[in-house]
Design a protein around this motif. Structure first.
Motif, PDB file in Angstrom:
ATOM      1  N   ASP A   1       1.714  -3.408   6.962  1.00  0.00           N
ATOM      2  CA  ASP A   1       1.426  -2.182   7.688  1.00  0.00           C
ATOM      3  C   ASP A   1       2.493  -1.118   7.435  1.00  0.00           C
ATOM      4  N   SER A   2       2.095   0.125   7.642  1.00  0.00           N
ATOM      5  CA  SER A   2       2.953   1.259   7.328  1.00  0.00           C
ATOM      6  C   SER A   2       4.218   1.284   8.191  1.00  0.00           C
ATOM      7  N   ARG A   3       4.125   0.807   9.416  1.00  0.00           N
ATOM      8  CA  ARG A   3       5.310   0.778  10.290  1.00  0.00           C
ATOM      9  C   ARG A   3       6.388  -0.128   9.692  1.00  0.00           C
ATOM     10  N   HIS A   4       5.998  -1.285   9.182  1.00  0.00           N
ATOM     11  CA  HIS A   4       6.941  -2.202   8.544  1.00  0.00           C
ATOM     12  C   HIS A   4       7.606  -1.521   7.350  1.00  0.00           C
ATOM     13  N   CYS A   5       6.817  -0.787   6.574  1.00  0.00           N
ATOM     14  CA  CYS A   5       7.370  -0.074   5.411  1.00  0.00           C
ATOM     15  C   CYS A   5       8.384   0.971   5.836  1.00  0.00           C
ATOM     16  N   MET A   6       8.078   1.698   6.892  1.00  0.00           N
ATOM     17  CA  MET A   6       9.004   2.717   7.397  1.00  0.00           C
ATOM     18  C   MET A   6      10.312   2.060   7.846  1.00  0.00           C
ATOM     19  N   GLU A   7      10.207   0.921   8.506  1.00  0.00           N
ATOM     20  CA  GLU A   7      11.408   0.196   8.938  1.00  0.00           C
ATOM     21  C   GLU A   7      12.226  -0.266   7.734  1.00  0.00           C
TER      22      GLU A   7
ATOM     23  N   THR B   1      17.471  -4.834  -8.285  1.00  0.00           N
ATOM     24  CA  THR B   1      17.027  -5.629  -7.146  1.00  0.00           C
ATOM     25  C   THR B   1      16.111  -4.736  -6.315  1.00  0.00           C
ATOM     26  N   VAL B   2      14.819  -4.874  -6.557  1.00  0.00           N
ATOM     27  CA  VAL B   2      13.842  -3.970  -5.959  1.00  0.00           C
ATOM     28  C   VAL B   2      13.172  -4.618  -4.759  1.00  0.00           C
TER      29      VAL B   2
ATOM     30  N   ASN C   1      17.080   0.180   4.744  1.00  0.00           N
ATOM     31  CA  ASN C   1      17.667   0.004   3.415  1.00  0.00           C
ATOM     32  C   ASN C   1      17.952   1.328   2.699  1.00  0.00           C
ATOM     33  N   ARG C   2      17.719   2.424   3.397  1.00  0.00           N
ATOM     34  CA  ARG C   2      17.940   3.766   2.849  1.00  0.00           C
ATOM     35  C   ARG C   2      17.216   3.981   1.528  1.00  0.00           C
ATOM     36  N   LEU C   3      15.915   3.681   1.564  1.00  0.00           N
ATOM     37  CA  LEU C   3      15.063   3.809   0.382  1.00  0.00           C
ATOM     38  C   LEU C   3      14.128   4.997   0.539  1.00  0.00           C
TER      39      LEU C   3
END
Length: 145
Positions: A90-96, A81-82, A101-103
């Motif tokens: 945006d990069s901020r959303h990715c960081m969140e 489940t990826v 999700n501890r990814l």
């Protein structure tokens, strides 16, 4: 200024995304990660993103349980489940997403096609670069340049 995932991916010195098939041995996957100096591989089944396998998966599901990586398939330990992002996010959303999700890695998928892999390190480097640029601009402003 927020950067898009596409902009962050363009700034990476090496943009190769390494992959492995689900039926590959865990040993082969770990060996590839070691050779390339990377922490994860995307798992591709034909044309489809089937999962992601990481050093963390190996440690938790193979090494700690004292199982043999030569006798196990990647599909036995991969995360199927990826969570993915698109290149326009945006990069901020990715960081969140990564934090909540501890990814450590996020596959980037546009129109069903894998276009890149974003790591937490990529985002941290981008944040540091943005902060350095801001400091430089503020110093120039203070000096009246």
């Amino acid at each position: 200024m927020k950067k898009t995932v596409a902009e962050v991916l363009k700034s990476k010195p090496i943009s190769n995304v390494y992959s492995v098939a689900p039926e590959s041995s865990v040993f082969a996957a770990v060996k590839l990660m070691a050779e390339k100096g990377i922490g994860s591989l995307v798992v591709i089944d034909g044309e489809r993103l089937a999962g992601i396998v990481s050093e963390r998966d190996y440690v938790r599901k193979v090494a700690v349980q004292e199982r043999s990586p030569a006798n196990m398939k990647v599909s036995d330990i991969m995360t199927s489940t990826v969570i993915t992002v698109t290149s326009t996010e945006d990069s901020r959303h990715c960081m969140e997403l990564m934090t909540s999700n501890r990814l450590r890695h996020l596959p980037v998928v546009d129109d069903g096609q894998l276009v890149g892999l974003l790591s937490i390190g990529d985002l941290v480097k981008d944040i540091i670069s943005a902060q350095e640029n801001l400091i430089q601009h503020l110093e120039q402003y203070i000096r009246g340049e």
